[in-house]
Structure formats: C-alpha cells, structure tokens
Design an enzyme around this catalytic site. Structure first.
Site, short mmCIF file in Angstrom:
data_model
loop_
_atom_site.label_atom_id
_atom_site.label_comp_id
_atom_site.label_asym_id
_atom_site.label_seq_id
_atom_site.Cartn_x
_atom_site.Cartn_y
_atom_site.Cartn_z
N SER A 92 0.86 -1.23 0.06
CA SER A 92 0.03 0.08 0.07
C SER A 92 0.76 1.29 0.11
O SER A 92 1.52 1.44 -0.93
CB SER A 92 -1.08 0.08 1.23
OG SER A 92 -1.88 0.81 0.87
N ASP A 213 -9.65 -6.86 -1.47
CA ASP A 213 -9.13 -5.41 -1.00
C ASP A 213 -10.00 -4.50 -1.37
O ASP A 213 -10.32 -4.25 -2.54
CB ASP A 213 -7.83 -5.30 -1.67
CG ASP A 213 -6.99 -4.17 -1.39
OD1 ASP A 213 -7.44 -3.09 -0.90
OD2 ASP A 213 -5.79 -4.04 -1.41
N HIS A 241 -7.28 -5.95 2.24
CA HIS A 241 -6.07 -4.95 1.97
C HIS A 241 -4.90 -5.50 2.57
O HIS A 241 -3.69 -5.30 2.01
CB HIS A 241 -6.45 -3.68 2.28
CG HIS A 241 -5.51 -2.65 1.92
ND1 HIS A 241 -5.11 -2.32 0.58
CD2 HIS A 241 -4.73 -1.83 2.71
CE1 HIS A 241 -4.29 -1.37 0.57
NE2 HIS A 241 -3.86 -0.82 1.92
#
Ligand code: MLT
Length: 263
Positions: A92, A213, A241
């Site tokens: 991320s 996600d 996620h």
C-alpha cells in the site's frame, strides 16, 4: 531493534537471513510489525529487512515528509546497511514508496514486489477523504483514525474468523504518533501519479492483491500488471487489503515462488 543513522534521523529495522536484500516497506499508519509473519518465514530466501519508515514505529521524527522523500531516506538507510541493490517490497503506502524508489533508483533494485497498492494518484474524492481524515485525527487522535480505517483494511472473513489480526492492526494504528499520521495523510493526498513510471520498470515484478481489497482493489493491481512488462499478478483469496497479516501463508508462497525463480 537495530538502527542506522541517516541524514535526517535514525531508521530502526528488523533483519533476518543472508544474501539478496529484500526490503519490506510498511503501509499506513503502521510499522514494520505488519511483516512479522514474513521476516522469519522468508529468511531462507535472502536478507529480509523490515524497516520502520522515518516517523513510524521506532524511527521517531516530527518532520513532514513526501513519499518521494521517504524513498530517498529508505535508499540512504539501505546503503548504510550495505543492502543495495535490493528487492523493494511495499504494501500500500509502502508500495507507493517502492514505485518512487523504482523511478529514481532503478539500478538499485534487482526485482520489485508490490502488494495491495496502486499507481494512480488520489482522485478528487480521495483527496477530500484525506482532508476529512485530517479533521477526524484533529478531533479524536489515532484511535479515531483506527476506528474509521479498521473495517476497510481487512475482509469480512478476517473480522469474523481472525480477531487477533484485527487487534494487532488496531494496536499498531493506535500507537502511530498523531503528527506522523497527519504528515502521512498529507503525503498520501499529494503524492504523484506513478502510472507514467511503469513502462520504465524493467526488473521482474510481483504484484499481489487480496481478492477483497477495498482500498486498492483488483483493477488497480491489474493496471500495475498491464503497465509493468515483466510482472506477475497473484490474487489472494480470503483477504482484504492487509494480505501479509490476513493470509500470510499464501502471500509467503507467492513471494517464495517469485524470488526463487529470480536469477
Ligand atoms: C495504506 O494501507 O498504506 C493506505 O491505506 C494507503 C492509502 O490510503 O492510500
């Protein structure tokens, strides 16, 4: 935790294994502990180094930053550890930083791993969401931010069946300093769009995304896959996620397949 001095502070990190450096870069608003299930498990593949980015975890700093700035500090820290070239591996926000690293330091990497991330910049709605989160932070601190984020970070399956993952995530988020969360929200909001970087990435690249996600969904991972020539996409079932924490075995297998196939 060992640490290394860089120009603007001290970077703490955890490291296991020997050989090819694999640099693990955490997401927001987390720290290197989000890689706890990878650090030992992957140590036979190389020198696994999980860093606390400056301002996070045990790398204290009150200074504002950009994601490009974090990529430069990361390189400084890895150079001081004699860990270049490496395989930048980011989840991320860590993936956004890994993309900046790939853009500025292409000769310092042997391969690249991008987990639950994307190249697109924030949309106008995304930027408005960051501003709203800044207000929530000012009013309620790290706990209020954790309350907002927790349900989006993990899948419904994890909330129901893996409560320890949710507890660990919440505790990491609540320990993140308010100033760091503030600076990170600004850095995330104002980050560059990295789509133009993708065609120049020539190293083998692994892209991983949780099937559920909700923050950087499958189409973002597919766009990375289409944009990066030598890339492989792995979709992790049963995960949102936070793939490294929600489905560590599957993520580790995907990483193992990829790294052991490298020259
Ligand atoms: C992260 O997990 O690092 C953040 O959710 C990324 C983002 O909000 O864009």
């Amino acid at each position: 935790m060992p640490s290394v001095n860089i120009s603007s502070g001290t970077i703490s990190y955890t490291e296991h294994g020997k050989g090819r450096p694999i640099a693990l870069i955490h997401g927001f608003p987390l720290d290197s502990r989000m890689w706890d299930k990878q650090i030992h498990a992957l140590a036979d593949l190389g020198r696994v180094i999980a860093i606390d980015l400056l301002g996070f975890g045990k790398s204290p700093s009150n200074d504002p930053f950009t994601l490009m700035g974090q990529a430069k500090l990361l390189r400084e820290a890895l150079k001081a550890m004699d860990a270049l070239p490496c395989i930048p591996t980011g989840l991320s926000m860590g993936g956004y930083i890994a993309l900046e690293f790939a853009h500025v330091f292409p000769t310092d990497m042997q391969a690249l791993m991008l987990l639950d991330t994307r190249a697109e910049a924030d949309s106008p709605e995304g930027k408005a969401g960051r501003n709203k989160m800044l207000e929530i932070l000012a009013a309620g601190g790290a706990k209020a931010v954790a309350d907002q984020l927790i349900g989006k970070l993990v899948s419904a399956d994890t909330i129901q069946h893996r409560p320890q993952v949710v507890r660990d995530l919440r505790s990491m988020m609540e320990q993140c300093p308010v100033k760091t969360i503030e600076h990170a929200l600004v850095a995330l909001r104002d980050r560059e769009d990295a789509r133009s970087y993708l065609p120049s990435i020539s190293v083998p690249t692994l892209i991983v995304v949780g099937k559920d996600d909700a923050i950087t969904p499958i189409p973002s991972a597919e766009a990375l896959h289409q944009g990066i020539a030598h890339s492989k996409l792995e979709i992790i079932p049963g995960s949102g996620h936070m793939t490294t924490m929600e489905q560590p075995e599957q993520v580790n297998q995907a990483i193992r397949r990829f790294v052991s196939g490298l020259k």
